[in-house]
Design an enzyme around this catalytic site. Structure first.
Site, PDB file in Angstrom:
ATOM      1  N   THR A  84       2.837  -6.058   2.783  1.00  0.00           N
ATOM      2  CA  THR A  84       3.319  -4.921   3.582  1.00  0.00           C
ATOM      3  C   THR A  84       2.230  -3.870   3.757  1.00  0.00           C
ATOM      4  O   THR A  84       2.509  -2.703   4.055  1.00  0.00           O
ATOM      5  CB  THR A  84       4.553  -4.263   2.923  1.00  0.00           C
ATOM      6  OG1 THR A  84       4.185  -3.745   1.634  1.00  0.00           O
ATOM      7  CG2 THR A  84       5.703  -5.260   2.772  1.00  0.00           C
ATOM      8  N   PHE A 123      -1.144  -0.903  12.374  1.00  0.00           N
ATOM      9  CA  PHE A 123      -1.993  -0.438  11.281  1.00  0.00           C
ATOM     10  C   PHE A 123      -2.377  -1.534  10.291  1.00  0.00           C
ATOM     11  O   PHE A 123      -3.563  -1.699   9.973  1.00  0.00           O
ATOM     12  CB  PHE A 123      -1.297   0.701  10.515  1.00  0.00           C
ATOM     13  CG  PHE A 123      -2.109   1.205   9.356  1.00  0.00           C
ATOM     14  CD1 PHE A 123      -1.877   0.733   8.067  1.00  0.00           C
ATOM     15  CD2 PHE A 123      -3.128   2.125   9.542  1.00  0.00           C
ATOM     16  CE1 PHE A 123      -2.641   1.177   6.987  1.00  0.00           C
ATOM     17  CE2 PHE A 123      -3.901   2.578   8.472  1.00  0.00           C
ATOM     18  CZ  PHE A 123      -3.656   2.099   7.190  1.00  0.00           C
ATOM     19  N   ASN A 124      -1.407  -2.273   9.748  1.00  0.00           N
ATOM     20  CA  ASN A 124      -1.729  -3.239   8.686  1.00  0.00           C
ATOM     21  C   ASN A 124      -2.725  -4.298   9.144  1.00  0.00           C
ATOM     22  O   ASN A 124      -3.479  -4.830   8.335  1.00  0.00           O
ATOM     23  CB  ASN A 124      -0.452  -3.930   8.173  1.00  0.00           C
ATOM     24  CG  ASN A 124       0.375  -3.023   7.292  1.00  0.00           C
ATOM     25  OD1 ASN A 124      -0.145  -2.047   6.739  1.00  0.00           O
ATOM     26  ND2 ASN A 124       1.654  -3.310   7.178  1.00  0.00           N
ATOM     27  N   HIS A 170       9.584   0.210   8.226  1.00  0.00           N
ATOM     28  CA  HIS A 170       8.924  -1.071   8.465  1.00  0.00           C
ATOM     29  C   HIS A 170       9.058  -2.077   7.312  1.00  0.00           C
ATOM     30  O   HIS A 170       9.630  -3.149   7.482  1.00  0.00           O
ATOM     31  CB  HIS A 170       7.417  -0.846   8.686  1.00  0.00           C
ATOM     32  CG  HIS A 170       7.065   0.179   9.713  1.00  0.00           C
ATOM     33  ND1 HIS A 170       7.193  -0.020  11.082  1.00  0.00           N
ATOM     34  CD2 HIS A 170       6.550   1.427   9.569  1.00  0.00           C
ATOM     35  CE1 HIS A 170       6.785   1.054  11.726  1.00  0.00           C
ATOM     36  NE2 HIS A 170       6.389   1.951  10.848  1.00  0.00           N
ATOM     37  N   ASP A 171       8.517  -1.734   6.147  1.00  0.00           N
ATOM     38  CA  ASP A 171       8.223  -2.739   5.117  1.00  0.00           C
ATOM     39  C   ASP A 171       9.430  -3.438   4.497  1.00  0.00           C
ATOM     40  O   ASP A 171       9.387  -4.649   4.262  1.00  0.00           O
ATOM     41  CB  ASP A 171       7.360  -2.111   4.010  1.00  0.00           C
ATOM     42  CG  ASP A 171       6.002  -1.703   4.538  1.00  0.00           C
ATOM     43  OD1 ASP A 171       5.381  -0.803   3.954  1.00  0.00           O
ATOM     44  OD2 ASP A 171       5.560  -2.287   5.556  1.00  0.00           O
ATOM     45  N   ASN A 221      -2.364   2.828   3.388  1.00  0.00           N
ATOM     46  CA  ASN A 221      -1.812   4.146   3.750  1.00  0.00           C
ATOM     47  C   ASN A 221      -2.635   5.281   3.132  1.00  0.00           C
ATOM     48  O   ASN A 221      -2.739   6.366   3.697  1.00  0.00           O
ATOM     49  CB  ASN A 221      -0.367   4.252   3.269  1.00  0.00           C
ATOM     50  CG  ASN A 221       0.576   3.487   4.164  1.00  0.00           C
ATOM     51  OD1 ASN A 221       0.456   3.525   5.388  1.00  0.00           O
ATOM     52  ND2 ASN A 221       1.496   2.752   3.562  1.00  0.00           N
ATOM     53  N   ASP A 248       6.762   1.059   1.883  1.00  0.00           N
ATOM     54  CA  ASP A 248       6.456   0.089   0.828  1.00  0.00           C
ATOM     55  C   ASP A 248       7.330   0.341  -0.395  1.00  0.00           C
ATOM     56  O   ASP A 248       7.814  -0.591  -1.040  1.00  0.00           O
ATOM     57  CB  ASP A 248       4.991   0.203   0.392  1.00  0.00           C
ATOM     58  CG  ASP A 248       4.006   0.036   1.526  1.00  0.00           C
ATOM     59  OD1 ASP A 248       3.826   1.007   2.287  1.00  0.00           O
ATOM     60  OD2 ASP A 248       3.470  -1.068   1.661  1.00  0.00           O
ATOM     61  N   ASP A 261       0.858  -1.204   0.000  1.00  0.00           N
ATOM     62  CA  ASP A 261       0.000   0.000   0.000  1.00  0.00           C
ATOM     63  C   ASP A 261       0.887   1.245   0.000  1.00  0.00           C
ATOM     64  O   ASP A 261       0.856   2.056   0.930  1.00  0.00           O
ATOM     65  CB  ASP A 261      -0.939   0.002   1.222  1.00  0.00           C
ATOM     66  CG  ASP A 261      -0.178   0.049   2.551  1.00  0.00           C
ATOM     67  OD1 ASP A 261      -0.769   0.539   3.546  1.00  0.00           O
ATOM     68  OD2 ASP A 261       0.988  -0.379   2.600  1.00  0.00           O
TER      69      ASP A 261
HETATM   70  O1  RIB Z   1       2.290   0.042  10.769  1.00  0.00           O
HETATM   71  C1  RIB Z   1       3.205   0.241   9.723  1.00  0.00           C
HETATM   72  C2  RIB Z   1       2.660  -0.313   8.443  1.00  0.00           C
HETATM   73  O2  RIB Z   1       1.462   0.363   8.073  1.00  0.00           O
HETATM   74  C3  RIB Z   1       3.604  -0.102   7.253  1.00  0.00           C
HETATM   75  O3  RIB Z   1       3.433  -1.141   6.341  1.00  0.00           O
HETATM   76  C4  RIB Z   1       3.123   1.183   6.666  1.00  0.00           C
HETATM   77  O4  RIB Z   1       3.464   1.295   5.284  1.00  0.00           O
HETATM   78  C5  RIB Z   1       1.644   1.026   6.837  1.00  0.00           C
HETATM   79  O5  RIB Z   1       1.161   0.212   5.768  1.00  0.00           O
HETATM   80 CA    CA Z   2       2.821  -0.582   4.028  1.00  0.00          CA
END
Ligand code: RIB
Ligand code: CA
Length: 310
Positions: A124, A165-166, A239-240, A40, A16, A11
């Site tokens: 991701t 979040f994901n 993160h990703d 996102n 990403d 996303d």
């Molecule tokens: O919580 C972080 C994740 O949520 C990452 O993948 C960021 O890109 C969002 O998608």
């Molecule tokens: Ca992401």
């Protein structure tokens, strides 16, 4: 050398975009396709962002648009971090690359069904596309070599104290994926919060001086600014790309087998990845959960792959 065949479901999203950078050029990865999901930002924005990143990097990789809504819950986005476009910062050339006509969920199903069971699904973003694919065609499940996701946390979340979040953005889809019975590697916040992209890292990549490093710098200058505004952090957790880094060299992340369940029932903890770190419940582990990262090795890997671009 056997390359790891993957489909990257994402996303974009600043982090990403860096995952696409690593997956698109590492000699250890064969990127079969990029599938896009709302997360996102809305799908209308994340699909454009994915096309722009793939085009900017000169990657010959198909991009497929997927689900614009979670399976059940209302949609949520993260414009506070990623901006109005979902990829604020870089200015791209006019977009000429087009989306594939096939829906991402159909691409995932078709590609897995045609495979020998040697494809890793990397997610991701919210897991809507993979969750829908599993529900639409359960015969793909034994064909999934492994699910490697950025998502969850066995400690605190980043949307609520409980949830990352994901996962919370489509906890039902995550539940489908975590109960599918395939091997899972969960790269959660516990690990990604130890890979902070400080301004010194941005300056280090800026010295490479190619198109990938320029994109990295343009992305991270925005990402670091928004992380400071939202969390007060000097550097943003990248993160990703750690999912891809783990596939390139699993020694970069220390994992621990745990039984992990997605909470889709409670209110306060909705969307939590309940990971049984100490094995209290004596349940069979279903996920290898990230508990540590060699951040220096990770940043060396990012620099090494960025240098492979023209
Ligand atoms: O919580 C972080 C994740 O949520 C990452 O993948 C960021 O890109 C969002 O998608
Ligand atoms: Ca992401």
């Amino acid at each position: 050398m056997e390359r790891e065949k993957i489909i990257l479901d994402c996303d974009p999203g600043h982090d990403d975009a860096v995952a696409i950078m690593l997956a698109g050029k590492s000699p250890k990865i064969e990127l079969l396709g990029v599938t896009v999901v709302a997360g996102n930002q809305t799908l209308e924005k994340t699909q454009i962002n994915a096309l722009n990143v793939v085009q900017c990097l000169g990657l010959d990789v198909p991009v497929y648009a997927g689900c614009g809504q979670p399976m059940i819950r209302e949609k949520m986005t993260a414009g506070d971090i990623h901006g109005e476009t979902g990829l604020d910062g870089p200015v791209f050339e006019p977009l000429t690359k087009e989306l594939e006509k096939e829906h991402a969920v159909s691409f995932i199903i078709r590609t897995l069904m045609e495979s020998d069971g040697d494809i890793t699904m990397v997610t991701t973003g919210p897991m809507t596309n993979l969750g829908m694919a599993i529900r639409m065609e359960p015969r793909i499940v034994p064909k999934i070599k492994r699910i490697v996701l950025m998502g969850g946390a066995y400690t605190n979340g980043n949307v609520t104290p409980a949830a990352e979040f994901n996962i919370i953005a489509d906890a039902d889809a995550a539940y489908v994926c975590f109960t599918a019975g395939r091997p899972i590697t969960m790269i959660g916040l516990d690990v990604t919060r130890k890979a902070l992209c400080y301004p010194s890292i941005v300056d280090r990549m800026d010295k490479i001086g190619n198109k990938a490093s320029k994109l990295f710098v343009d992305l991270m200058r925005h990402f670091c600014k928004s992380q400071k505004e939202v969390f007060g952090w000097e550097g943003g957790p990248l993160h990703d790309p750690i999912t891809i880094a783990w596939l390139i060299d699993p020694s970069v992340v220390e994992t621990k087998p745990m039984h992990a369940e997605i909470d889709i029932r409670s209110v306060q903890s909705y969307g939590r990845t309940n990971c049984d770190f100490f094995g209290y419940q004596k349940l069979e582990p279903n996920a290898d959960v990230g508990i540590g990262i060699d951040a220096d090795k990770f940043w060396d890997m990012v620099e090494e792959v960025l240098r492979m671009y023209d």
